[in-house]
Design a protein around this motif. Structure first.
Motif, PDB file in Angstrom:
ATOM      1  N   THR B   5       0.824  -1.210   0.000  1.00  0.00           N
ATOM      2  CA  THR B   5       0.000   0.000   0.000  1.00  0.00           C
ATOM      3  C   THR B   5       0.855   1.256   0.000  1.00  0.00           C
ATOM      4  O   THR B   5       1.707   1.442   0.881  1.00  0.00           O
ATOM      5  CB  THR B   5      -0.922   0.014   1.226  1.00  0.00           C
ATOM      6  OG1 THR B   5      -1.760  -1.140   1.189  1.00  0.00           O
ATOM      7  CG2 THR B   5      -1.791   1.261   1.216  1.00  0.00           C
ATOM      8  N   GLN B   6       0.623   2.091  -0.994  1.00  0.00           N
ATOM      9  CA  GLN B   6       1.283   3.392  -1.092  1.00  0.00           C
ATOM     10  C   GLN B   6       0.220   4.478  -1.184  1.00  0.00           C
ATOM     11  O   GLN B   6      -0.885   4.226  -1.668  1.00  0.00           O
ATOM     12  CB  GLN B   6       2.151   3.465  -2.348  1.00  0.00           C
ATOM     13  CG  GLN B   6       3.278   2.483  -2.425  1.00  0.00           C
ATOM     14  CD  GLN B   6       4.074   2.643  -3.730  1.00  0.00           C
ATOM     15  OE1 GLN B   6       4.302   1.666  -4.453  1.00  0.00           O
ATOM     16  NE2 GLN B   6       4.524   3.856  -4.012  1.00  0.00           N
ATOM     17  N   PRO B   7       0.559   5.699  -0.783  1.00  0.00           N
ATOM     18  CA  PRO B   7      -0.391   6.796  -1.006  1.00  0.00           C
ATOM     19  C   PRO B   7      -0.533   7.045  -2.499  1.00  0.00           C
ATOM     20  O   PRO B   7       0.423   6.896  -3.246  1.00  0.00           O
ATOM     21  CB  PRO B   7       0.276   7.982  -0.301  1.00  0.00           C
ATOM     22  CG  PRO B   7       1.728   7.627  -0.253  1.00  0.00           C
ATOM     23  CD  PRO B   7       1.790   6.147  -0.134  1.00  0.00           C
ATOM     24  N   ALA B   8      -1.744   7.392  -2.929  1.00  0.00           N
ATOM     25  CA  ALA B   8      -1.980   7.590  -4.359  1.00  0.00           C
ATOM     26  C   ALA B   8      -1.180   8.762  -4.903  1.00  0.00           C
ATOM     27  O   ALA B   8      -0.719   8.729  -6.048  1.00  0.00           O
ATOM     28  CB  ALA B   8      -3.467   7.792  -4.614  1.00  0.00           C
ATOM     29  N   SER B   9      -1.027   9.795  -4.099  1.00  0.00           N
ATOM     30  CA  SER B   9      -0.324  10.976  -4.583  1.00  0.00           C
ATOM     31  C   SER B   9       0.368  11.695  -3.443  1.00  0.00           C
ATOM     32  O   SER B   9      -0.073  11.649  -2.292  1.00  0.00           O
ATOM     33  CB  SER B   9      -1.299  11.927  -5.290  1.00  0.00           C
ATOM     34  OG  SER B   9      -2.283  12.375  -4.387  1.00  0.00           O
ATOM     35  N   VAL B  10       1.469  12.315  -3.791  1.00  0.00           N
ATOM     36  CA  VAL B  10       2.225  13.165  -2.871  1.00  0.00           C
ATOM     37  C   VAL B  10       2.705  14.357  -3.695  1.00  0.00           C
ATOM     38  O   VAL B  10       3.107  14.188  -4.856  1.00  0.00           O
ATOM     39  CB  VAL B  10       3.432  12.419  -2.265  1.00  0.00           C
ATOM     40  CG1 VAL B  10       4.290  13.370  -1.443  1.00  0.00           C
ATOM     41  CG2 VAL B  10       2.974  11.242  -1.410  1.00  0.00           C
ATOM     42  N   SER B  11       2.668  15.524  -3.106  1.00  0.00           N
ATOM     43  CA  SER B  11       3.130  16.696  -3.834  1.00  0.00           C
ATOM     44  C   SER B  11       4.036  17.546  -2.964  1.00  0.00           C
ATOM     45  O   SER B  11       4.006  17.465  -1.733  1.00  0.00           O
ATOM     46  CB  SER B  11       1.944  17.514  -4.343  1.00  0.00           C
ATOM     47  OG  SER B  11       1.162  17.954  -3.260  1.00  0.00           O
ATOM     48  N   GLY B  12       4.822  18.362  -3.616  1.00  0.00           N
ATOM     49  CA  GLY B  12       5.710  19.259  -2.914  1.00  0.00           C
ATOM     50  C   GLY B  12       6.203  20.353  -3.836  1.00  0.00           C
ATOM     51  O   GLY B  12       6.110  20.219  -5.068  1.00  0.00           O
ATOM     52  N   SER B  13       6.739  21.386  -3.255  1.00  0.00           N
ATOM     53  CA  SER B  13       7.291  22.493  -4.032  1.00  0.00           C
ATOM     54  C   SER B  13       8.759  22.222  -4.336  1.00  0.00           C
ATOM     55  O   SER B  13       9.409  21.458  -3.620  1.00  0.00           O
ATOM     56  CB  SER B  13       7.153  23.800  -3.257  1.00  0.00           C
ATOM     57  OG  SER B  13       5.796  24.078  -3.002  1.00  0.00           O
ATOM     58  N   PRO B  14       9.267  22.852  -5.372  1.00  0.00           N
ATOM     59  CA  PRO B  14      10.694  22.681  -5.677  1.00  0.00           C
ATOM     60  C   PRO B  14      11.561  23.006  -4.464  1.00  0.00           C
ATOM     61  O   PRO B  14      11.335  23.996  -3.759  1.00  0.00           O
ATOM     62  CB  PRO B  14      10.923  23.671  -6.817  1.00  0.00           C
ATOM     63  CG  PRO B  14       9.597  23.779  -7.483  1.00  0.00           C
ATOM     64  CD  PRO B  14       8.585  23.685  -6.377  1.00  0.00           C
ATOM     65  N   GLY B  15      12.539  22.138  -4.214  1.00  0.00           N
ATOM     66  CA  GLY B  15      13.434  22.334  -3.093  1.00  0.00           C
ATOM     67  C   GLY B  15      12.992  21.663  -1.810  1.00  0.00           C
ATOM     68  O   GLY B  15      13.812  21.451  -0.902  1.00  0.00           O
ATOM     69  N   GLN B  16      11.716  21.344  -1.730  1.00  0.00           N
ATOM     70  CA  GLN B  16      11.208  20.690  -0.527  1.00  0.00           C
ATOM     71  C   GLN B  16      11.577  19.213  -0.507  1.00  0.00           C
ATOM     72  O   GLN B  16      12.076  18.655  -1.498  1.00  0.00           O
ATOM     73  CB  GLN B  16       9.682  20.842  -0.450  1.00  0.00           C
ATOM     74  CG  GLN B  16       9.202  22.207  -0.040  1.00  0.00           C
ATOM     75  CD  GLN B  16       7.696  22.229   0.200  1.00  0.00           C
ATOM     76  OE1 GLN B  16       6.943  21.454  -0.405  1.00  0.00           O
ATOM     77  NE2 GLN B  16       7.246  23.132   1.074  1.00  0.00           N
ATOM     78  N   SER B  17      11.294  18.581   0.627  1.00  0.00           N
ATOM     79  CA  SER B  17      11.490  17.133   0.769  1.00  0.00           C
ATOM     80  C   SER B  17      10.130  16.461   0.926  1.00  0.00           C
ATOM     81  O   SER B  17       9.225  17.026   1.552  1.00  0.00           O
ATOM     82  CB  SER B  17      12.355  16.825   1.992  1.00  0.00           C
ATOM     83  OG  SER B  17      13.648  17.370   1.839  1.00  0.00           O
ATOM     84  N   ILE B  18       9.999  15.287   0.364  1.00  0.00           N
ATOM     85  CA  ILE B  18       8.777  14.505   0.531  1.00  0.00           C
ATOM     86  C   ILE B  18       9.142  13.069   0.879  1.00  0.00           C
ATOM     87  O   ILE B  18      10.280  12.633   0.647  1.00  0.00           O
ATOM     88  CB  ILE B  18       7.901  14.521  -0.747  1.00  0.00           C
ATOM     89  CG1 ILE B  18       8.650  13.885  -1.926  1.00  0.00           C
ATOM     90  CG2 ILE B  18       7.428  15.923  -1.076  1.00  0.00           C
ATOM     91  CD1 ILE B  18       7.784  13.645  -3.140  1.00  0.00           C
ATOM     92  N   THR B  19       8.167  12.375   1.426  1.00  0.00           N
ATOM     93  CA  THR B  19       8.361  10.961   1.775  1.00  0.00           C
ATOM     94  C   THR B  19       7.176  10.158   1.272  1.00  0.00           C
ATOM     95  O   THR B  19       6.030  10.583   1.385  1.00  0.00           O
ATOM     96  CB  THR B  19       8.483  10.786   3.300  1.00  0.00           C
ATOM     97  OG1 THR B  19       9.608  11.534   3.765  1.00  0.00           O
ATOM     98  CG2 THR B  19       8.688   9.323   3.650  1.00  0.00           C
TER      99      THR B  19
END
Lengths: 120, 111
Positions: B5-19
């Motif tokens: 199971t993964q999240p369907a979507s993740v978003s972020g702004s340029p330069g940010q970090s996401i997981t």
């Protein structure tokens, strides 16, 4: 250079048979398993099964066992994915893939994909 | 054998970090340190980013890192760039009967 080259797109009718191919070069074909992966918009990537080209031993995802057959032709370094009776739900992109080295759990060599469309 | 199971979507702004998380079971992710991560751009074959939970193949940016705790693996992308906009899939070894299972996939958008 390791290359996996797949056969072209196919358009078939339900109930028809189909065999798609994955021709391997740049390494010893019998040294590494070849796997097949299905991709659909609804389900993403699904591991279908794999074959050891040295002896044609296969592992299948239970979801695909009995519906597809994976085989190889060592003389042409080609792996095959075959259906005897297609259904609309078989419409998908299919990839062959090879692990980094024999026994690796990850794939760093992929074919370009074969699009299969099944429609009456 | 169920997909991870993964999240369907993740978003972020340029330069940010996401997981991105990848949750399996004690029969796959929890039992083996054999989780890999793949990036897929539209119309392209998947490309491996991470193997054996934390290792990066040669040529993969060190902006990609990964970890695992229990039945959940995670992929982190730091310094988000426009080129990171793609789908990401985890994959785990799941035993000899049906060796591999993929995650449901996560679409990463760079805002």
């Amino acid at each position: 250079e390791v290359q996996l080259v797949q056969s072209g797109a196919e358009v078939k009718k339900p109930g028809e048979s189909l065999r798609i191919s994955c021709t391997n070069s740049g390494y010893s074909f019998t040294s590494s398993w070849i796997s097949w992966v299905r991709q659909t918009p609804a389900k993403g990537l699904e591991w279908m099964g794999r074959i050891d080209p040295s002896d044609s031993y296969t592992n299948y995802n239970p979801s695909f066992r009995g519906h597809v057959t994976i085989s190889v032709d060592k003389s042409t370094s080609t792996a095959y994915l075959q259906w005897s009776s297609l259904t609309a739900s078989d419409s998908a992109m299919y990839y062959c893939a090879r692990p980094h080295v024999s026994g690796s759990s990850w794939y760093d060599y992929w074919g370009q994909g074969t699009l299969v469309i099944v429609s009456s | 054998q169920s997909a991870l199971t993964q999240p369907a979507s993740v978003s972020g702004s340029p330069g940010q970090s996401i997981t991105i998380s990848c949750t399996g079971t004690s029969s796959d992710v929890g039992s083996y340190d054999l989780v890999s991560w793949y990036q897929q751009h539209p119309g392209k074959a998947p490309k491996v980013l991470i193997y054996e939970v934390t290792k990066r193949p040669s040529g993969v940016s060190n902006r990609f890192s990964a970890s695992k705790f229990g039945n959940t693996a995670s992929l982190a992308i730091s310094g988000l760039q426009a080129e990171d906009e793609a789908h990401y899939y985890c994959c785990s070894y799941a035993g000899r009967n049906s060796p591999y299972v993929f995650g449901t996939g996560t679409k990463v958008s760079v805002l």
